[in-house]
Design a protein around this motif. Structure first.
Motif, PDB file in Angstrom:
ATOM      1  N   ALA A  37       0.685  -1.098   0.129  1.00 16.14           N
ATOM      2  CA  ALA A  37       0.178  -0.070  -0.007  1.00 16.14           C
ATOM      3  C   ALA A  37       0.729   1.332  -0.130  1.00 16.14           C
ATOM      4  N   GLY A  38       2.046   1.067  -0.213  1.00 12.74           N
ATOM      5  CA  GLY A  38       3.102   2.371  -0.296  1.00 12.74           C
ATOM      6  C   GLY A  38       3.609   2.958   1.194  1.00 12.74           C
ATOM      7  N   LYS A  39       3.416   1.931   2.179  1.00 15.02           N
ATOM      8  CA  LYS A  39       3.910   2.515   3.570  1.00 15.02           C
ATOM      9  C   LYS A  39       5.274   1.994   3.712  1.00 15.02           C
ATOM     10  N   ARG A  40       5.972   2.767   4.675  1.00 16.22           N
ATOM     11  CA  ARG A  40       7.457   2.380   5.194  1.00 16.22           C
ATOM     12  C   ARG A  40       7.140   1.293   6.164  1.00 16.22           C
ATOM     13  N   VAL A  41       7.347  -0.019   6.079  1.00 15.30           N
ATOM     14  CA  VAL A  41       7.171  -1.100   6.941  1.00 15.30           C
ATOM     15  C   VAL A  41       8.340  -1.613   7.556  1.00 15.30           C
ATOM     16  N   LEU A  42       8.365  -2.002   9.033  1.00 13.63           N
ATOM     17  CA  LEU A  42       9.548  -2.587   9.361  1.00 13.63           C
ATOM     18  C   LEU A  42       9.082  -3.751  10.011  1.00 13.63           C
ATOM     19  N   LEU A  43       9.552  -5.141   9.698  1.00 15.09           N
ATOM     20  CA  LEU A  43       9.118  -6.401  10.346  1.00 15.09           C
ATOM     21  C   LEU A  43      10.010  -6.874  11.103  1.00 15.09           C
ATOM     22  N   ILE A  44       9.765  -7.148  12.293  1.00 16.71           N
ATOM     23  CA  ILE A  44      10.821  -7.945  13.331  1.00 16.71           C
ATOM     24  C   ILE A  44      10.450  -9.344  13.788  1.00 16.71           C
ATOM     25  N   GLU A  45      11.203 -10.070  13.690  1.00 14.09           N
ATOM     26  CA  GLU A  45      11.255 -11.481  14.200  1.00 14.09           C
ATOM     27  C   GLU A  45      12.130 -12.080  15.179  1.00 14.09           C
ATOM     28  N   GLN A  46      11.814 -12.413  16.270  1.00 17.52           N
ATOM     29  CA  GLN A  46      12.847 -12.678  17.237  1.00 17.52           C
ATOM     30  C   GLN A  46      13.698 -13.851  16.738  1.00 17.52           C
ATOM     31  N   ASN A  47      13.039 -14.924  16.429  1.00 20.61           N
ATOM     32  CA  ASN A  47      13.918 -16.077  15.889  1.00 20.61           C
ATOM     33  C   ASN A  47      13.831 -16.257  14.434  1.00 20.61           C
TER      34      ASN A  47
END
Ligand SMILES: Cc1cc2nc3c(=O)[nH]c(=O)nc-3n(C[C@H](O)[C@H](O)[C@H](O)COP(=O)(O)OP(=O)(O)OC[C@H]3O[C@@H](n4cnc5c(N)ncnc54)[C@H](O)[C@@H]3O)c2cc1C
Length: 547
Positions: A37-47
């Motif tokens: 959708a054009g947004k700045r996204v950060l995805l964080i995964e612990q493992n």
């Protein structure tokens, strides 16, 4: 844990429109939707991506025939729609699967009720099952079933995604292609909340050991069964727990003589549904439902659960002489079901809920609770809609194989085999796991014999697929590669010697020193045995007691 030392760009003080916590199927779907959708996204995964419940599931893509018993018509309709979408868009990973539902004179459900349920299921799906090879399958099944019972058979179609880990890897690369920044092996220590609003997160990068603060306009907690823990460590108080964790276990058995090609859906001794499903050249049988509020990372099947599943399969197929010794391994996961006062876990809705934390003093934070593999993409669209993003109902078939690269088409297999100078079996495997990307991997394989070499002597998957996983799919540990990106270690004959051989072959191409190789191998074996629990002698003892 042995982690690659590749430096990752710092995140400190960066601003993202959406920060997603948790890289299971839901978190990756949300990150992909918001990035598109054009947004700045950060995805964080612990493992690692898909290392949580997503890889502990039964791997069925289904409307949820069982949910009709609880009147969940809207959920079944939505799930059936999503099943069709996945079959269309990810035809290399999601395949139609023929199910045979069995009843006998002791079953709790009546034939009339099942017939009515199936009638409704087909109507909601808007199509009739293709009753493929029914007679042959039934004859084969009758030969191995307990003939001391009077069996009734009902058949219907659903679907299977043998490797949701691969589906997540594809959605992840699409999220990155749309601009999302993604970090696995990085943990959200807390959500920053001030003046009644969530502002950002504190992230610990497990590779560098660095803690970094990131600002966010929106935070989406997709931590699955860890969702309450994320709130607790951020001092976000909800009026009641978000989740009521319920453990579900599976056993994996080798195929036995006459084992059905269709998925079998029968009742366990307690009337609960038990699935016995052909999976990855083995048999997957599950599941159980046991309340579990412990650390989801430590969920393991109990001896009682394993005994229950062994008895269920052995009673159905007595001629196969299945015992605890037959079990290759067992694994468990915590269903992140919405908290409920209902004592019967089967009755708790499988519909996802998006909890808005505005009333908990953390506006602009949502927690995704529950859901299924099948409906992850619907959850993501709903979530993006809630945070004001425009979502498109129709997905381009971005990574699925186009007509020319359909793994079911022999020409596609021949084309990939020619491009990469690999065997037809390897080419088919590449198409099935990597869809359109198989062409790039084949081109890479052409470069050297080392890249065309199989990962271990028992598999047709090759080292070039591993290199792709490290280069483009964010794999960091050997477990990320062999359990999730190129999941050969879930295969029927994987053993410690395969692990050693694979590490040697991969290490030679990746330029690992001996010490790195040893550390990678050790952490891989630790992860593999924590996930796929060998069923030892102590578990065998229960069987006699249970008979
Ligand atoms: C036994 C069983 C059988 C199932 N069978 C099916 C089935 O056949 N079909 C179907 O459609 N569905 C099935 N499901 C349901 C399905 O597996 C889940 O609904 C789905 O996988 C949930 O995905 P998720 O992304 O919410 O959770 P997860 O996959 O668990 O992802 C959450 C992620 O968050 C990460 N995380 C947690 N805390 C933090 C933190 N502080 N910082 C960063 N990351 C964090 C975790 O490491 C984890 O990877 C089954 C579930 C179970 C348990």
């Amino acid at each position: 844990m042995a982690l690659a030392a590749n430096p990752r760009a710092p995140l400190e003080s960066q601003h993202f429109h959406v920060v997603v916590i948790g890289g299971g199927i839901n978190g990756v779907a949300v990150a992909r939707e918001c990035a598109r959708a054009g947004k700045r996204v950060l995805l964080i995964e612990q493992n690692d991506f898909a290392s949580g419940v997503t890889s502990r599931s039964t791997r069925i893509i289904h409307g949820g025939l069982r949910y009709l018993e609880y009147g969940e018509i809207a959920l079944v309709r939505e799930s059936l729609r999503e099943r069709e979408r996945l079959l269309r868009e990810r035809s290399h990973l999601v395949h139609p699967m023929h199910f045979l539902l069995l009843l006998n004179e002791n079953s709790r459900r009546s034939a009339m009720k099942v017939r009515a349920g199936l009638w409704l299921y087909e109507r909601l799906a808007g199509k009739h099952s293709h009753r493929r090879a029914r007679e042959m399958e039934l004859k084969q099944l009758e030969r191995v079933l307990d003939n001391g019972h009077q069996w009734s058979f009902f058949d219907y179609e659903d679907a299977q995604c043998e490797f949701p880990e691969r589906l997540v890897a594809e959605w992840l690369t699409e999220a990155m292609a749309a601009g999302a920044v993604v970090r696995n092996h990085a943990e959200v220590l807390a959500v920053d909340v001030a003046h009644g609003r969530a502002h950002g997160v504190l992230v610990r990068d497990q590779i560098s050991g660095r803690d970094e603060r990131v600002d966010a306009s929106w935070i989406v907690n997709c931590a699955g069964p860890w969702a309450d823990r994320v709130c607790q460590r951020s001092s976000i108080r909800t009026s009641k727990p978000l989740l009521g964790g319920v453990r579900g276990s599976h056993i994996v058995l080798p195929r036995f003589s006459g084992s059905p090609n269709a998925a079998v859906y029968a009742e366990g001794e307690d009337g609960r549904p038990v699935f016995v499903i052909p999976w990855n050249e083995q048999i997957l049988a599950g599941t159980t439902e046991v309340a579990d509020s412990g650390d989801p990372a430590r969920a393991v099947p109990s001896a009682d659960e394993i005994a229950y599943l062994v008895r269920s399969v052995a009673q159905l197929f007595p001629k196969a002489k299945i015992s605890a010794q037959s079990v290759k391994h067992a694994f468990a996961g915590i269903r992140p079901l919405p908290h409920s006062s209902d004592k019967n876990p089967s009755a708790v809705t499988r519909k996802h809920i998006l909890h808005d934390h505005a009333d908990d003093g953390a506006a602009r934070m949502l927690s995704a609770i529950g859901g299924k593999l099948t409906t992850a993409s619907a959850l993501a669209r709903e979530c993006a809609g809630k945070i004001g993003l425009r979502v498109s109902e129709s997905n381009p078939v971005a990574m699925g194989p186009g007509r020319a690269l359909d793994p079911l088409l022999d020409e596609a297999v021949l084309e990939i085999a020619r491009m990469g100078a690999v065997s037809e079996e390897t080419a088919r495997g590449m198409l099935e796991w990597h869809g359109k990307r198989a062409a790039d991997i084949a081109r890479m394989a052409l470069v050297s014999a080392e890249l065309r070499a199989p990962i271990c002597p028992h598999t047709s998957h090759v080292i070039a697929e591993v290199v792709e996983a490290y280069r483009r799919e964010c794999a960091i540990t050997l477990g990320d590669v062999l359990l999730r990106r190129v999941p050969v270690a879930l295969g029927p004959c994987w053993s410690e010697s395969c692990s050693r051989e694979a590490a040697l072959r991969i290490g030679a191409v990746m330029g690992w020193k001996e010490q790195t190789m040893g550390a990678n191998l050790e952490s891989f074996e630790t992860e593999r045995s924590a996930f796929l629990r060998p069923v030892g002698r102590t578990d065998v003892a229960f069987e006699a007691a249970a008979d």
